[in-house]
Design a protein around this motif. Structure first.
Motif, PDB file in Angstrom:
ATOM      1  N   LYS A 132       0.850  -1.187   0.000  1.00 50.90           N
ATOM      2  CA  LYS A 132       0.000   0.000   0.000  1.00 50.90           C
ATOM      3  C   LYS A 132       0.892   1.245   0.000  1.00 50.90           C
ATOM      4  N   SER A 133       0.599   2.166  -0.902  1.00 49.56           N
ATOM      5  CA  SER A 133       1.423   3.363  -1.048  1.00 49.56           C
ATOM      6  C   SER A 133       0.556   4.617  -1.112  1.00 49.56           C
ATOM      7  N   LYS A 134       1.052   5.662  -0.479  1.00 51.25           N
ATOM      8  CA  LYS A 134       0.317   6.932  -0.502  1.00 51.25           C
ATOM      9  C   LYS A 134       0.281   7.499  -1.912  1.00 51.25           C
ATOM     10  N   TYR A 135       1.416   7.430  -2.583  1.00 52.75           N
ATOM     11  CA  TYR A 135       1.496   7.912  -3.958  1.00 52.75           C
ATOM     12  C   TYR A 135       2.097   6.813  -4.843  1.00 52.75           C
ATOM     13  N   VAL A 136       1.650   6.778  -6.086  1.00 45.73           N
ATOM     14  CA  VAL A 136       2.184   5.818  -7.057  1.00 45.73           C
ATOM     15  C   VAL A 136       2.591   6.568  -8.314  1.00 45.73           C
ATOM     16  N   LEU A 137       3.804   6.318  -8.767  1.00 46.93           N
ATOM     17  CA  LEU A 137       4.303   6.921 -10.011  1.00 46.93           C
ATOM     18  C   LEU A 137       4.414   5.830 -11.067  1.00 46.93           C
ATOM     19  N   ILE A 138       3.721   6.014 -12.178  1.00 46.58           N
ATOM     20  CA  ILE A 138       3.818   5.080 -13.307  1.00 46.58           C
ATOM     21  C   ILE A 138       4.917   5.590 -14.232  1.00 46.58           C
ATOM     22  N   ALA A 139       6.032   4.861 -14.273  1.00 44.88           N
ATOM     23  CA  ALA A 139       7.179   5.259 -15.094  1.00 44.88           C
ATOM     24  C   ALA A 139       7.626   4.056 -15.927  1.00 44.88           C
ATOM     25  N   THR A 140       6.666   3.495 -16.653  1.00 46.67           N
ATOM     26  CA  THR A 140       6.914   2.259 -17.399  1.00 46.67           C
ATOM     27  C   THR A 140       7.389   2.498 -18.833  1.00 46.67           C
ATOM     28  N   GLY A 141       7.434   3.748 -19.255  1.00 42.49           N
ATOM     29  CA  GLY A 141       7.979   4.062 -20.580  1.00 42.49           C
ATOM     30  C   GLY A 141       7.120   3.563 -21.724  1.00 42.49           C
ATOM     31  N   GLY A 142       7.773   3.321 -22.858  1.00 40.93           N
ATOM     32  CA  GLY A 142       7.062   2.880 -24.055  1.00 40.93           C
ATOM     33  C   GLY A 142       7.587   1.557 -24.560  1.00 40.93           C
ATOM     34  N   ALA A 143       6.882   1.008 -25.543  1.00 43.14           N
ATOM     35  CA  ALA A 143       7.271  -0.263 -26.152  1.00 43.14           C
ATOM     36  C   ALA A 143       7.037  -0.171 -27.656  1.00 43.14           C
ATOM     37  N   PRO A 144       7.810  -0.917 -28.447  1.00 45.94           N
ATOM     38  CA  PRO A 144       7.616  -0.886 -29.903  1.00 45.94           C
ATOM     39  C   PRO A 144       6.205  -1.308 -30.288  1.00 45.94           C
ATOM     40  N   ASN A 145       5.671  -0.637 -31.289  1.00 41.83           N
ATOM     41  CA  ASN A 145       4.337  -0.938 -31.800  1.00 41.83           C
ATOM     42  C   ASN A 145       4.473  -1.421 -33.243  1.00 41.83           C
ATOM     43  N   HIS A 146       4.115  -2.673 -33.506  1.00 40.85           N
ATOM     44  CA  HIS A 146       4.233  -3.234 -34.853  1.00 40.85           C
ATOM     45  C   HIS A 146       3.065  -2.865 -35.759  1.00 40.85           C
ATOM     46  N   GLY A 147       2.046  -2.212 -35.206  1.00 41.59           N
ATOM     47  CA  GLY A 147       0.902  -1.867 -36.029  1.00 41.59           C
ATOM     48  C   GLY A 147      -0.049  -3.036 -36.202  1.00 41.59           C
ATOM     49  N   ALA A 148      -0.720  -3.098 -37.363  1.00 43.41           N
ATOM     50  CA  ALA A 148      -1.705  -4.144 -37.625  1.00 43.41           C
ATOM     51  C   ALA A 148      -1.060  -5.526 -37.601  1.00 43.41           C
ATOM     52  N   ALA A 149      -1.830  -6.512 -37.135  1.00 45.00           N
ATOM     53  CA  ALA A 149      -1.326  -7.889 -37.038  1.00 45.00           C
ATOM     54  C   ALA A 149      -1.386  -8.559 -38.411  1.00 45.00           C
ATOM     55  N   PRO A 151      -0.223 -11.089 -41.553  1.00 46.67           N
ATOM     56  CA  PRO A 151       0.268 -12.479 -41.573  1.00 46.67           C
ATOM     57  C   PRO A 151       1.799 -12.507 -41.501  1.00 46.67           C
ATOM     58  N   GLY A 152       2.322 -13.326 -40.597  1.00 50.93           N
ATOM     59  CA  GLY A 152       3.767 -13.434 -40.442  1.00 50.93           C
ATOM     60  C   GLY A 152       4.379 -12.408 -39.513  1.00 50.93           C
ATOM     61  N   ILE A 153       3.555 -11.674 -38.766  1.00 50.12           N
ATOM     62  CA  ILE A 153       4.078 -10.639 -37.874  1.00 50.12           C
ATOM     63  C   ILE A 153       5.007 -11.235 -36.823  1.00 50.12           C
ATOM     64  N   GLU A 154       4.839 -12.534 -36.525  1.00 53.30           N
ATOM     65  CA  GLU A 154       5.689 -13.192 -35.523  1.00 53.30           C
ATOM     66  C   GLU A 154       7.140 -13.315 -35.974  1.00 53.30           C
ATOM     67  N   HIS A 155       7.395 -13.100 -37.257  1.00 53.20           N
ATOM     68  CA  HIS A 155       8.759 -13.187 -37.773  1.00 53.20           C
ATOM     69  C   HIS A 155       9.497 -11.845 -37.693  1.00 53.20           C
ATOM     70  N   VAL A 156       8.782 -10.804 -37.317  1.00 54.30           N
ATOM     71  CA  VAL A 156       9.333  -9.447 -37.327  1.00 54.30           C
ATOM     72  C   VAL A 156       9.991  -9.115 -35.998  1.00 54.30           C
ATOM     73  N   ILE A 157      11.167  -8.490 -36.042  1.00 55.47           N
ATOM     74  CA  ILE A 157      11.837  -8.033 -34.828  1.00 55.47           C
ATOM     75  C   ILE A 157      11.655  -6.525 -34.678  1.00 55.47           C
ATOM     76  N   SER A 158      11.941  -6.020 -33.496  1.00 52.38           N
ATOM     77  CA  SER A 158      11.846  -4.583 -33.211  1.00 52.38           C
ATOM     78  C   SER A 158      13.197  -4.063 -32.753  1.00 52.38           C
ATOM     79  N   SER A 159      13.219  -2.821 -32.325  1.00 52.51           N
ATOM     80  CA  SER A 159      14.455  -2.231 -31.804  1.00 52.51           C
ATOM     81  C   SER A 159      14.854  -2.851 -30.477  1.00 52.51           C
ATOM     82  N   ASN A 160      14.006  -3.694 -29.883  1.00 50.61           N
ATOM     83  CA  ASN A 160      14.401  -4.449 -28.683  1.00 50.61           C
ATOM     84  C   ASN A 160      15.278  -5.632 -29.052  1.00 50.61           C
ATOM     85  N   GLU A 161      14.775  -6.460 -29.964  1.00 48.24           N
ATOM     86  CA  GLU A 161      15.464  -7.706 -30.311  1.00 48.24           C
ATOM     87  C   GLU A 161      16.711  -7.488 -31.153  1.00 48.24           C
TER      88      GLU A 161
END
Length: 280
Positions: A132-149, A151-161
């Motif tokens: 339990k916390s009096k204040y909570v800061l959400i600092a989770t940043g962003g994540a790559p967005n591949h756009g529409a799903a 066919p074959g999107i599972e073969h695509v890498i992002s700036s993470n991989e």
């Protein structure tokens, strides 16, 4: 019994979360910070820092080419991708340790687990513990967005991989026209890869001054990067260790890797924001 376990709970151990935790703790607050992956966040672990190391490495061949004009005779040079990645990993580990040490020195407590909301002041850790916390800061940043799903999107890498590729691809297709896509296109071209850049708009770097857009495109094309505008990747097929990207204009391109860098979105999936009445 105290109403709250901590004064400030920070979700996310990136640059923003770490700084907030350290400053709050320095003023005497009871602080807990949760990070489910590695301390340092996007910039340190999978963004600015490792990207700059790859940029520097990709420029070396230009220095070698220019050396003869300054009187240097250099034997034929070879490049080893695994060595670069291993040394990059060592530097990232060093920085991660520094971030961790600085937070601990401030008096804040680090919990290496995921944290999700149970209500506006309660968070459930991956261990099952409720904080339990009096204040909570959400600092989770962003994540790559591949756009529409597509066919074959599972073969695509992002700036993470891309920072963890085991071998340097001889051919890579990158979809995107922003600075992240262009940076990686230039990095791989610098290593001698055959690079194709695919972008849906009429020209790269949307939102930049038109003369800048024209000049940058001209310069990267001089470096051997193929720029295809006005189309998108609609399907990706895998054949063994190779890929075929089918474009919306009816053409197709073979490559050893397919990377999308078309944008990022808030990294808040399954965080339980609705339980804290936080709207996106």
């Amino acid at each position: 019994m105290a109403e709250f376990d901590v004064d400030l709970f920070v979700i996310g151990g990136g640059s923003g979360g770490v700084r907030a935790a350290r400053i709050a703790a320095g003023h005497g607050a009871r602080v807990m910070i949760a990070e489910e992956y590695r301390m340092g966040g996007t910039c340190v672990i999978r963004g600015c820092v490792p990207k700059k190391l790859l940029v520097y490495a990709s420029h070396i061949h230009h220095e070698i080419e220019d050396a003869a004009g300054f009187g240097w005779t250099i034997p034929p040079a070879t490049f080893d991708w695994p060595t670069l990645i291993a040394n990059k990993d060592k530097e990232i580990a060093r920085l991660e340790a520094a971030y961790t040490a600085n937070v601990e020195k401030s008096g804040a407590r680090i919990v290496k687990t995921r944290a999700v909301f149970e209500d506006a002041h309660s968070l459930r850790l991956g261990t099952g513990e409720i904080i339990k916390s009096k204040y909570v800061l959400i600092a989770t940043g962003g994540a790559p967005n591949h756009g529409a799903a597509i066919p074959g999107i599972e073969h695509v890498i992002s700036s993470n991989e891309v920072f963890h590729l085991k071998s340097l691809p001889k051919r890579i297709l990158i979809q995107g026209g922003g600075y992240i896509a262009l940076e990686f296109a230039c990095i791989f071209a610098g290593f001698g890869c055959d690079v194709t850049l695919v972008y849906r708009g009429e020209n790269i770097l949307r939102g930049f001054d038109e003369d800048v857009r024209i000049h940058v495109r001209s310069e990267i094309e001089k470096e051997g990067i193929t720029v295809l505008t006005g189309c998108t990747v609609s399907k990706v097929d895998k054949h063994g260790n190779e890929f075929t990207s089918h474009l919306s204009n009816g053409s197709s391109i073979a490559s050893d890797q397919v990377m999308f860098a078309i944008g990022r979105h808030p990294n808040v999936a399954n965080l339980g924001l609705e339980k804290a009445d936080v709207a996106i």
